[in-house]
Enzyme design. Structure first.
Site, PDB file in Angstrom:
ATOM      1  N   SER A 205       0.917  -1.114  -0.398  1.00  0.00           N
ATOM      2  CA  SER A 205      -0.098  -0.127   0.317  1.00  0.00           C
ATOM      3  C   SER A 205       0.465   0.961  -0.204  1.00  0.00           C
ATOM      4  O   SER A 205       1.720   1.133  -0.046  1.00  0.00           O
ATOM      5  CB  SER A 205      -0.431   0.030   1.040  1.00  0.00           C
ATOM      6  N   LYS A 206       0.488   2.489  -0.069  1.00  0.00           N
ATOM      7  CA  LYS A 206       1.512   3.890  -0.012  1.00  0.00           C
ATOM      8  C   LYS A 206       2.286   3.641   0.488  1.00  0.00           C
ATOM      9  O   LYS A 206       2.941   4.570   1.163  1.00  0.00           O
ATOM     10  CB  LYS A 206       0.597   5.150  -0.268  1.00  0.00           C
ATOM     11  N   ARG A 207       1.670   3.656   2.473  1.00  0.00           N
ATOM     12  CA  ARG A 207       2.476   3.222   3.582  1.00  0.00           C
ATOM     13  C   ARG A 207       3.765   2.893   3.167  1.00  0.00           C
ATOM     14  O   ARG A 207       4.514   3.068   3.772  1.00  0.00           O
ATOM     15  CB  ARG A 207       1.954   2.420   4.171  1.00  0.00           C
ATOM     16  N   GLY A 209       5.645   2.653   0.704  1.00  0.00           N
ATOM     17  CA  GLY A 209       5.977   3.414  -1.164  1.00  0.00           C
ATOM     18  C   GLY A 209       4.949   4.340  -1.861  1.00  0.00           C
ATOM     19  O   GLY A 209       4.071   4.019  -1.504  1.00  0.00           O
TER      20      GLY A 209
END
Ligand code: GLU
Length: 431
Positions: A205-207, A209
């Protein structure tokens, strides 16, 4: 005739998992001589704004995912969805019922005995007992069709033969198959692609990167790299090839070779691959890009002490992302060297370093000719007394360039020329 589709729900960002599905569909169509279609599932009117839709189209264009036939917008198929519901009601496959506090919905009737089964080309044989399947809403009380219904009706209308999508839809497929059958339509072949996971095995996920296509573009990745990299997240050619041309991918692609285990997103590999693609960019394309970046950064068009043609080859083969330019090579263009504080701290702020830099400068000054080979010889001879090249090479690099990464040191010294190298060594000794 094989007909596949990419059916994104525009949300404002295009996640790599979604675009990977587009890539697999595109390759399958191009490999088989079939059609690759685009259907925008824009029924969520809050999120499917024109901007969100444009993001999908931009991502596809950037990656070279051209589609056949005109794009279909799911909202335009509303009459087809309504007709299908009428048919399902008339044949007893659906019924009206009150749901909770809300008004009347339409529910789809699932079998009450036996099993629902399908052969997934990636996951193998899938099976569920009727008792584990429940009737579900296909039309909400406000009259709007639910994803399951719209998705299947549109697939029927577009004549889709193979559904290739992320395995977050596996559970839905048991429902979808029943709708196809109830509408008397052939059930497509399914291929559910494994999830993309992070180093801990959790969904990427965007967590973790960059997760959206636009971010990779902004970070200096080439579309060719991302296409190739995403293909290998879930597929392998069966030999040891990793970097492949578009033609080779089309030629080698098959759904049978898709992997069923989760695919781990490996940033190191992506950087390596981008470096390879940049290294093999046509020299002219790289030069044009390079010139553009110099101008944007307000740097002069020519390096201080060599020609652009002498400089470019050694920069190109070491560039990992387009954003490294001109960051990692600005010192060739200006004497106003931007010293990276972390590099200064790590390589220069040691008690023994200034004296060493001055000693190197003195030895360089005495050289009859300031060449790559001559500077290397000097450093080697001095390093022998220090028990290794590191204690000299690292501080000298930071002293002349300001940064820790760059071309080979001796190549770099020769391209900067003796006067500049001496001046920068002596200045760095005082930093
Ligand atoms: N709009 C759905 C999604 O983006 C489509 C899934 C499918 O390919 O059927 O997840």
């Amino acid at each position: 005739m094989i007909r596949v589709r990419f059916a994104p729900s525009p949300t404002g960002n295009v996640h790599i998992g979604n675009i990977r599905a587009a890539i697999f569909n595109w390759l399958y169509a191009r490999h088989t001589g079939g059609k690759f279609l685009l259907r925008i599932e824009d029924t969520d009117l809050q999120r499917s704004t024109p901007e969100a839709i444009q993001k999908v189209l931009d991502a596809m264009q950037w990656l070279g995912l051209d589609y056949d036939e005109e794009a279909v917008y799911q909202t335009h198929n509303r009459p087809d969805h309504e007709a299908a519901v009428e048919k399902l009601l008339a044949t007893g496959h659906a019924y009206r019922a009150k749901k909770g506090e809300g008004g009347e919905c339409v529910l789809f009737r699932m079998p009450t005995e036996g099993t629902v089964e399908f052969d997934d080309l990636v996951k193998g044989h899938m099976r569920k007992k009727a008792e584990d399947l429940q009737d579900f809403v296909i039309v909400r009380s406000d009259g709007s069709p639910v994803f399951h219904l719209a998705n299947v009706v549109d697939d029927i209308k577009q004549g889709i033969t193979h559904v290739i999508r992320g395995d977050d839809h596996v559970e839905n497929t048991f429902k979808h198959i029943q709708i196809f059958k109830a509408l008397g339509a052939p059930v497509p072949v399914y291929a559910h692609l494994p999830m993309i996971v992070n180093a801990q095995g959790k969904p990427y996920s965007k967590r973790d990167g960059a997760a959206f296509i636009g971010e990779f573009k902004e970070q200096g990745f080439l579309p060719e790299t991302l296409f190739n990299f995403l293909l290998l997240l879930g597929w392998a050619p069966g030999d040891d090839r990793e970097i492949m041309t578009r033609e080779e991918m089309i030629e080698a692609f098959s759904l049978e070779r898709c992997k069923s285990s989760p695919s781990r997103f490996d940033m190191k590999k992506l950087l390596w691959m981008n470096g390879e693609y940049i290294a093999h960019m046509p020299r002219e394309a790289f030069r044009a890009f390079f010139a553009g970046r110099l101008a944007e950064a307000g740097l002069p068009p020519q390096p201080l002490a060599c020609t652009l043609d002498e400089l470019i080859p050694c920069i190109q083969i070491r560039t990992k992302t387009l954003n490294d330019i001109p960051k990692n090579c600005a010192f060739f263009f200006t004497d106003d060297v931007a010293y990276d504080p972390a590099a200064v701290e790590k390589r220069l702020h040691k008690p023994e370093v200034p004296a060493r830099l001055l000693a190197v400068a003195e030895a360089f000054e005495k050289l009859p000719e300031f060449t790559e080979a001559a500077t290397e010889e000097v450093i080697r001879a001095m390093a022998a007394e220090l028990g290794g090249m590191g204690p000299l090479v690292h501080p000298v690099r930071v002293a002349v360039s300001g940064v820790m990464e760059g071309p080979g040191l001796f190549e770099m010294l020769a391209l900067l020329g003796r006067d500049r190298v001496l001046a920068r060594l002596r200045k760095a000794a005082t930093l």
